[in-house]
Design an enzyme around this catalytic site. Structure first.
Site, mmCIF file in Angstrom:
data_model
loop_
_atom_site.group_PDB
_atom_site.id
_atom_site.type_symbol
_atom_site.label_atom_id
_atom_site.label_comp_id
_atom_site.label_asym_id
_atom_site.label_seq_id
_atom_site.Cartn_x
_atom_site.Cartn_y
_atom_site.Cartn_z
ATOM 1 N N ASP A 35 -17.414 -5.307 77.056
ATOM 2 C CA ASP A 35 -18.532 -5.521 77.977
ATOM 3 C C ASP A 35 -19.538 -4.389 77.748
ATOM 4 O OD1 ASP A 35 -16.852 -7.455 78.909
ATOM 5 O OD2 ASP A 35 -16.544 -6.569 80.905
ATOM 6 N N HIS A 61 -14.723 -1.716 76.888
ATOM 7 C CA HIS A 61 -16.137 -1.558 77.254
ATOM 8 C C HIS A 61 -16.865 -0.745 76.185
ATOM 9 C CE1 HIS A 61 -14.096 -2.405 81.042
ATOM 10 N NE2 HIS A 61 -15.244 -2.912 81.467
HETATM 11 ZN ZN LIG Z 1 -19.205 -4.835 83.632
#
Ligand SMILES: [Zn+2]
Length: 288
Positions: A100, A245
């Site tokens: 992400d 992430h």
């Molecule tokens: Zn997020």
């Protein structure tokens, strides 16, 4: 007696008249309220058309189409197709590594470098505003063969928002991502992974599948690169969707990533994008 009845009727007439007047005023108010007008305009655009066409700049000359919204299909909570996907049921040793990104330009580059060195294609869930701010990074993801997916517009919990807001958040991100990458995403990871039945329905109306994860690296908590590596390698399983992430806050992700990749390879896992993984077996809405 007859006279009294007539008097009653005369008394009732103004009451009826006032009621009719009130009804007329509420109707008028409903039609002219600004919120309603926006909702009516939006739903007059066919969703399919909106998502499948290249993004065009909005022009003032486009006439506003005003019509009553078509009645929405009733929510069907028993619909088995309406799920958030955590993993894929497959005996094959294949997993999807996902990232992400919501903000920052320092971490995504090194992450892409490492993936390229290892010949790995991943799925990147991008916040719309990030792709708009860093179109060169978004395009590099496409050039290097990664899959572009949506991480929504604002980083807010969609399950706490109104249906019309959820719809608008997904559409806005979709248009931004299309413009920045030239891709048409069909997968969304909702911000913070927050969803409910309504979010799933709206996503599907907009041709999106909601993707969660079955292995959480917790890299955003910065627990140290060893902890990130161990969490992934200890919990990996066939058909897993692994969450990482690449926002700038996740400074330990690039240092943990090479050993995550080599560890998965040593254990016999092949890495694919989420779309490829979805071809390999039925999607599951549970982690295990
Ligand atoms: Zn997020």
């Amino acid at each position: 007696m007859k006279k009294r009845f007539f008097q009653y009727c005369l008394l009732l007439l103004p009451v009826l008249f006032i009621l009719a007047g009130l009804w007329f005023l509420t109707e008028l108010d409903f039609k002219n309220s600004p919120g309603q007008k926006i909702a009516v305009n939006k739903s007059s655009v066919p969703e399919q058309e909106l998502l499948n066409q290249p993004v065009r700049e909005k022009t003032a000359s486009q006439p506003a189409v005003i019509s009553r919204p078509a009645p929405r299909p009733k929510p069907d909570s028993t619909d088995p197709g309406l799920i958030a996907i955590y993993r894929v049921d497959t005996p094959e040793k294949v997993v999807a590594l996902t990232f992400d990104i919501s903000w920052g330009a320092r971490v995504p580059g090194p992450v892409m470098d490492i993936l390229r060195e290892h010949g790995v294609k991943s799925t990147f869930f991008l916040s719309g505003p990030w792709a708009v701010k860093y179109p060169e990074l978004a395009r590099r993801l496409v050039q290097e063969g990664h899959e572009i997916a949506s991480h929504g517009h604002r980083h807010i919990d969609l399950d706490k928002e109104a249906r019309s807001t959820v719809r608008q958040e997904i559409i806005t991100a979709h248009q931004d991502l299309q413009k920045a990458t030239g891709q048409t995403p069909g997968l969304i990871r909702t911000p913070n992974g927050a969803y409910n039945q309504m979010v799933l329905q709206v996503a599907r109306e907009l041709n999106y599948r909601v993707i969660q994860w079955s292995v959480d690296s917790l890299d955003w908590k910065k627990p140290g690169q060893e902890a990130i590596i161990q969490r992934v390698l200890d919990n990996v399983h066939p058909g897993a969707i692994i969450l990482m992430h690449a926002s700038d806050t996740c400074t330990q992700t690039p240092s943990a990533l090479p050993r995550v990749l080599s560890g998965l390879k040593e254990r016999g896992y092949r890495l694919v994008t989420v779309s490829e993984l979805l071809q390999m077996g039925p999607a599951k809405n549970t982690k295990y």
